[in-house]
Motif scaffolding. Structure first.
Motif, PDB file in Angstrom:
ATOM      1  N   GLN B 265       1.114  -1.262  -0.346  1.00  0.00           N
ATOM      2  CA  GLN B 265      -0.416   0.147   0.022  1.00  0.00           C
ATOM      3  C   GLN B 265       0.796   1.708  -0.054  1.00  0.00           C
ATOM      4  O   GLN B 265       0.432   2.230  -0.143  1.00  0.00           O
ATOM      5  CB  GLN B 265      -0.799  -0.221   1.395  1.00  0.00           C
ATOM      6  CG  GLN B 265      -2.135   0.760   0.961  1.00  0.00           C
ATOM      7  CD  GLN B 265      -2.400   1.702   1.749  1.00  0.00           C
ATOM      8  OE1 GLN B 265      -1.662   1.897   3.082  1.00  0.00           O
ATOM      9  NE2 GLN B 265      -3.439   2.257   2.020  1.00  0.00           N
ATOM     10  N   ALA B 268       2.967   1.821  -3.609  1.00  0.00           N
ATOM     11  CA  ALA B 268       1.134   2.219  -4.119  1.00  0.00           C
ATOM     12  C   ALA B 268       1.263   3.178  -4.311  1.00  0.00           C
ATOM     13  O   ALA B 268       1.010   4.622  -5.593  1.00  0.00           O
ATOM     14  CB  ALA B 268       0.041   1.629  -4.310  1.00  0.00           C
ATOM     15  N   ASP B 282      -1.725   0.505  -9.673  1.00  0.00           N
ATOM     16  CA  ASP B 282      -1.992  -1.160  -9.338  1.00  0.00           C
ATOM     17  C   ASP B 282      -0.490  -1.299  -9.341  1.00  0.00           C
ATOM     18  O   ASP B 282      -0.196  -2.531  -8.797  1.00  0.00           O
ATOM     19  CB  ASP B 282      -2.508  -0.902 -10.776  1.00  0.00           C
ATOM     20  CG  ASP B 282      -3.212  -3.124 -10.184  1.00  0.00           C
ATOM     21  OD1 ASP B 282      -4.020  -2.509  -9.388  1.00  0.00           O
ATOM     22  OD2 ASP B 282      -2.974  -3.501 -11.311  1.00  0.00           O
ATOM     23  N   GLY B 285       2.263  -1.425  -6.361  1.00  0.00           N
ATOM     24  CA  GLY B 285       1.898  -2.293  -5.798  1.00  0.00           C
ATOM     25  C   GLY B 285       1.930  -3.255  -5.154  1.00  0.00           C
ATOM     26  O   GLY B 285       2.309  -4.294  -4.725  1.00  0.00           O
ATOM     27  N   ARG B 286       1.493  -4.169  -6.274  1.00  0.00           N
ATOM     28  CA  ARG B 286       1.183  -5.122  -7.045  1.00  0.00           C
ATOM     29  C   ARG B 286       2.584  -6.050  -7.130  1.00  0.00           C
ATOM     30  O   ARG B 286       3.396  -6.974  -6.356  1.00  0.00           O
ATOM     31  CB  ARG B 286       0.333  -5.194  -8.314  1.00  0.00           C
ATOM     32  CG  ARG B 286       0.134  -7.279  -9.013  1.00  0.00           C
ATOM     33  CD  ARG B 286      -0.751  -7.139  -9.805  1.00  0.00           C
ATOM     34  NE  ARG B 286      -2.032  -5.894  -9.816  1.00  0.00           N
ATOM     35  CZ  ARG B 286      -3.195  -6.919  -9.240  1.00  0.00           C
ATOM     36  NH1 ARG B 286      -3.384  -7.605  -8.823  1.00  0.00           N
ATOM     37  NH2 ARG B 286      -4.509  -5.575  -8.520  1.00  0.00           N
ATOM     38  N   ARG B 301      -8.673  -5.278  -8.256  1.00  0.00           N
ATOM     39  CA  ARG B 301      -7.807  -4.374  -8.896  1.00  0.00           C
ATOM     40  C   ARG B 301      -7.351  -3.268  -7.605  1.00  0.00           C
ATOM     41  O   ARG B 301      -7.774  -3.837  -6.557  1.00  0.00           O
ATOM     42  CB  ARG B 301      -8.481  -3.173  -9.840  1.00  0.00           C
ATOM     43  CG  ARG B 301      -9.112  -3.001  -8.651  1.00  0.00           C
ATOM     44  CD  ARG B 301     -10.842  -2.484  -9.221  1.00  0.00           C
ATOM     45  NE  ARG B 301     -12.280  -2.147  -8.605  1.00  0.00           N
ATOM     46  CZ  ARG B 301     -12.879  -1.900  -8.802  1.00  0.00           C
ATOM     47  NH1 ARG B 301     -13.145  -1.215  -9.822  1.00  0.00           N
ATOM     48  NH2 ARG B 301     -14.140  -1.453  -8.149  1.00  0.00           N
ATOM     49  N   THR B 302      -5.949  -2.704  -7.471  1.00  0.00           N
ATOM     50  CA  THR B 302      -5.298  -1.910  -6.464  1.00  0.00           C
ATOM     51  C   THR B 302      -6.669  -0.804  -5.823  1.00  0.00           C
ATOM     52  O   THR B 302      -6.608  -0.635  -4.683  1.00  0.00           O
ATOM     53  CB  THR B 302      -4.749  -1.335  -7.285  1.00  0.00           C
ATOM     54  OG1 THR B 302      -3.420  -2.540  -7.091  1.00  0.00           O
ATOM     55  CG2 THR B 302      -4.017   0.073  -5.158  1.00  0.00           C
ATOM     56  N   VAL B 332      -6.729   3.066  -1.899  1.00  0.00           N
ATOM     57  CA  VAL B 332      -6.033   2.665  -2.579  1.00  0.00           C
ATOM     58  C   VAL B 332      -5.693   0.891  -1.719  1.00  0.00           C
ATOM     59  O   VAL B 332      -5.438   0.947  -0.569  1.00  0.00           O
ATOM     60  CB  VAL B 332      -4.058   3.239  -2.181  1.00  0.00           C
ATOM     61  CG1 VAL B 332      -2.598   2.403  -2.424  1.00  0.00           C
ATOM     62  CG2 VAL B 332      -4.114   3.972  -3.503  1.00  0.00           C
ATOM     63  N   PRO B 334      -4.663  -2.703  -1.280  1.00  0.00           N
ATOM     64  CA  PRO B 334      -4.500  -3.756  -1.843  1.00  0.00           C
ATOM     65  C   PRO B 334      -4.720  -4.951  -0.638  1.00  0.00           C
ATOM     66  O   PRO B 334      -5.001  -4.904   0.143  1.00  0.00           O
ATOM     67  CB  PRO B 334      -3.298  -4.049  -1.918  1.00  0.00           C
ATOM     68  CG  PRO B 334      -2.429  -2.909  -0.956  1.00  0.00           C
ATOM     69  CD  PRO B 334      -3.345  -1.944  -1.675  1.00  0.00           C
ATOM     70  N   ARG B 345      -6.180  -7.085   4.555  1.00  0.00           N
ATOM     71  CA  ARG B 345      -6.594  -5.674   3.161  1.00  0.00           C
ATOM     72  C   ARG B 345      -6.192  -4.638   4.154  1.00  0.00           C
ATOM     73  O   ARG B 345      -6.541  -4.129   5.281  1.00  0.00           O
ATOM     74  CB  ARG B 345      -7.982  -5.811   2.925  1.00  0.00           C
ATOM     75  CG  ARG B 345      -7.913  -4.547   1.635  1.00  0.00           C
ATOM     76  CD  ARG B 345      -9.203  -4.483   0.611  1.00  0.00           C
ATOM     77  NE  ARG B 345     -10.530  -4.789   1.393  1.00  0.00           N
ATOM     78  CZ  ARG B 345     -11.549  -5.958   1.357  1.00  0.00           C
ATOM     79  NH1 ARG B 345     -10.773  -7.281   1.419  1.00  0.00           N
ATOM     80  NH2 ARG B 345     -12.718  -5.603   2.316  1.00  0.00           N
ATOM     81  N   GLU B 347      -6.686  -0.052   3.399  1.00  0.00           N
ATOM     82  CA  GLU B 347      -7.530   0.649   2.403  1.00  0.00           C
ATOM     83  C   GLU B 347      -7.802   1.988   3.439  1.00  0.00           C
ATOM     84  O   GLU B 347      -8.016   1.955   4.213  1.00  0.00           O
ATOM     85  CB  GLU B 347      -8.505   0.306   1.513  1.00  0.00           C
ATOM     86  CG  GLU B 347      -9.671   0.885   1.176  1.00  0.00           C
ATOM     87  CD  GLU B 347     -10.970   0.229   0.997  1.00  0.00           C
ATOM     88  OE1 GLU B 347     -11.090   0.343   2.117  1.00  0.00           O
ATOM     89  OE2 GLU B 347     -11.670   1.972  -0.040  1.00  0.00           O
TER      90      GLU B 347
END
Lengths: 367, 367
Positions: B265, B268, B282, B285-286, B301-302, B332, B334, B345, B347
């Motif tokens: 996170q 990103a 995306d 972070g990925r 998705r992010t 955001v 992830p 998660r 966010e």
């Protein structure tokens, strides 16, 4: 819902589609999908489509992040295809529609244009209709399990209504929003899950707007307050309205209008029996209000069907010649609205029975 | 919303439509209509349509029982036509569409098939598209008033998150649903109005289902609980997720996965600046999650844009080459999901600024 029950509903839907036709009914997250599969989530921007073709097994197209939840709710759906955010839904959607190759597509009545536009792009030559053309016939008569859930939801709403009425003078000085939050707390304590629709607290002149929700206006003594709220129990909603004076004395006008509405509601409910039309129920209540000189201030239909959707068939409205049948459930909610002054509405849910109507709400209908 | 503001937005929409084209944008109750007029009510089965033609004044077709509410919200709309339940909407709809006689119709993205089918029946020769084709350009950059409301909503969510985290061992033994209700009470106490979406409490293995809401499972010591909730302030939503251990010690695996998500996170958010693509955020972070070996367990998705809609443009997803601009607001978020085991998660909402990103959520991101 039991799996067998849900797949029986899919079979009943397929029977409506005529096995030889190339018709497909496509539902998406909402009450039709819940009715067919037991799965519910709020509609969102991701493609989540459930295809029931006339002559072959159903296919679910599901975003990967909802797949586990869908599969636990509807393990009997063998053909579940997932798509990821990275890949997007279009290839998977195209594959399903090419496979089914429908001549006619029945779209879920609440399906978003975002999705219907996509389906139309993939199938420009098909003809289009609405899922209600086939699903209303299945959903309009409630079975015993559904009626039992509606009764429990009605009882939860009754408990909350009694608690709110008993606030009496404590309600004076609360804002509409504060009272709405209090109602919602009582609904949860009575065993309900959330609200079935936005809670309406219409005090004084705000009560003259049937769709007013609630605002910063303060509840005052001597003025009527329209309270229209509902919750869900086991997935099924309640919907009930009372118009209450929390403290002080109503004016003669308020008392008169309230009496008329109450009498109109009783007349409409008395008229209910299998075989009479929905329109005749609307007429029975409306006549009372017209006779009292308020016909032009009763500005909505008398009621609406209630099932998984708070508003579904049958509409209790002029022109609806549908005949009532045992197992139909609907609201009876006449009202009189005097702009800038006040409004009165009284609403109960009823089930059509062999002998007439059974009310699902039993709280005091007085001021 | 101020009247002038709303009518300025209608003018901006008309500018997008090219004055000489015979295009009409039709919205219905939802966030596009709220954006244009300041009026909001939940979508329902009655025809409530707001027509913005390219070259003439807007027309509102409104059920009589919502007319007073619409007119107070948008007094600058001069042409409001009401219809009654008794008369039904079809004649009024037909009259409006004959008057405008559009070549092209842009349908509100969330408009129900019930209404789009009707519009298509009246205008079979028109071409059809989605309102987002013109409205996204207006809505995607938030003005100062919108950002201020989003900040207040974020602060309310932060207050509630801190209160919930401080439950500590008191949360052990509560069911997910009980904890969800507690969260919703805290949101209201923090100044929020209702929930912006269904509150997610995913304990232990339920946290591995990103769209799990909440059920009867009991919160246990030592297991991570995914908490994803939001409320609205002045019409604008919050959306924040934390994964918390209320009591006891996490396993090494939980700790490791949580560290990876937190790092993803941060990476990103660090990547955000005007001019870079949504897809690159995306990716940023990925890559962290892929490097840790969990790439296939980050199944969404992010992030997503947030404005009047909790999910709107821009999607923070592979393939979205849209460039970020100051004033865009998105999540955001992830996550790593290990089926039958647990999920994590984290966010926050962020606003793109000239210099990078400003977070709208500031609570502890730790376990």
């Amino acid at each position: 819902m039991e799996s067998s029950n849900a797949s029986r509903r899919v079979q009943a839907l397929q029977a409506q589609l005529e096995p030889d036709s190339n018709t497909v009914c496509i539902t998406f997250p909402g009450r039709n999908l819940q009715y067919l599969t037991g799965f519910y989530e709020a509609p969102s921007e991701r493609h989540f489509l459930f295809f029931v073709p006339a002559g072959s097994a159903p296919i679910a197209l599901v975003p990967e992040l909802s797949a586990a939840d869908f599969e636990s709710a509807a393990p009997w759906v063998d053909d579940v295809r997932t798509w990821t955010d990275e890949a997007g839904p279009q290839d998977a959607l195209s594959a399903v529609l090419e496979e089914i190759d429908p001549d006619r597509i029945l779209l879920d009545d609440t399906m978003w244009a975002r999705f219907t536009q996509d389906i139309r792009t993939h199938c420009p030559a098909a003809t289009y209709g609405l899922a209600s053309e086939v699903l209303t016939a299945l959903r309009i008569r409630k079975d015993d399990t559904e009626i039992a859930a509606l009764e429990r939801a009605g009882a939860a709403a009754d408990t909350a209504m009694n608690a709110i009425r008993s606030l009496g003078s404590d309600a004076i000085g609360m804002t509409e929003i504060e009272l709405a939050r209090r109602i919602e707390t009582e609904l949860v304590e009575a065993g309900g899950t959330g609200t079935a629709f936005e809670t309406i607290v219409g005090s004084g002149p705000n009560g003259a707007r049937p769709h007013h929700t609630s605002g910063d206006r303060t509840i005052r003594a001597g003025e009527p307050v329209v309270l229209d709220f509902g919750t869900r129990v086991d997935g099924y909603p309640s919907d009930q309205t009372r118009t209450i004076i929390f403290d002080g004395d109503p004016t003669d006008r308020v008392r008169e209008v309230h009496d008329v509405v109450r009498e109109a509601q009783a007349a409409a409910i008395d008229a209910i029996e299998p075989g009479v039309t929905a329109a005749s129920i609307d007429r029975a209540g409306r006549e009372v209000i017209e006779a009292a000189g308020y016909g032009d201030r009763f500005i909505h239909r008398t009621g609406h069907g209630v099932g998984l959707d708070v508003h579904e068939a049958p509409d209790i409205v002029a022109g609806n010649e549908r005949k009532l049948e045992p197992g139909m459930v609907f609201s009876v909610e006449p009202g009189i609205y005097l702009p800038d002054d006040f409004g009165v509405r009284i609403e109960d849910l009823v089930v059509v029975t062999d002998g007439g109507a059974m009310r699902l709400n039993r709280t005091d209908r007085g001021l």
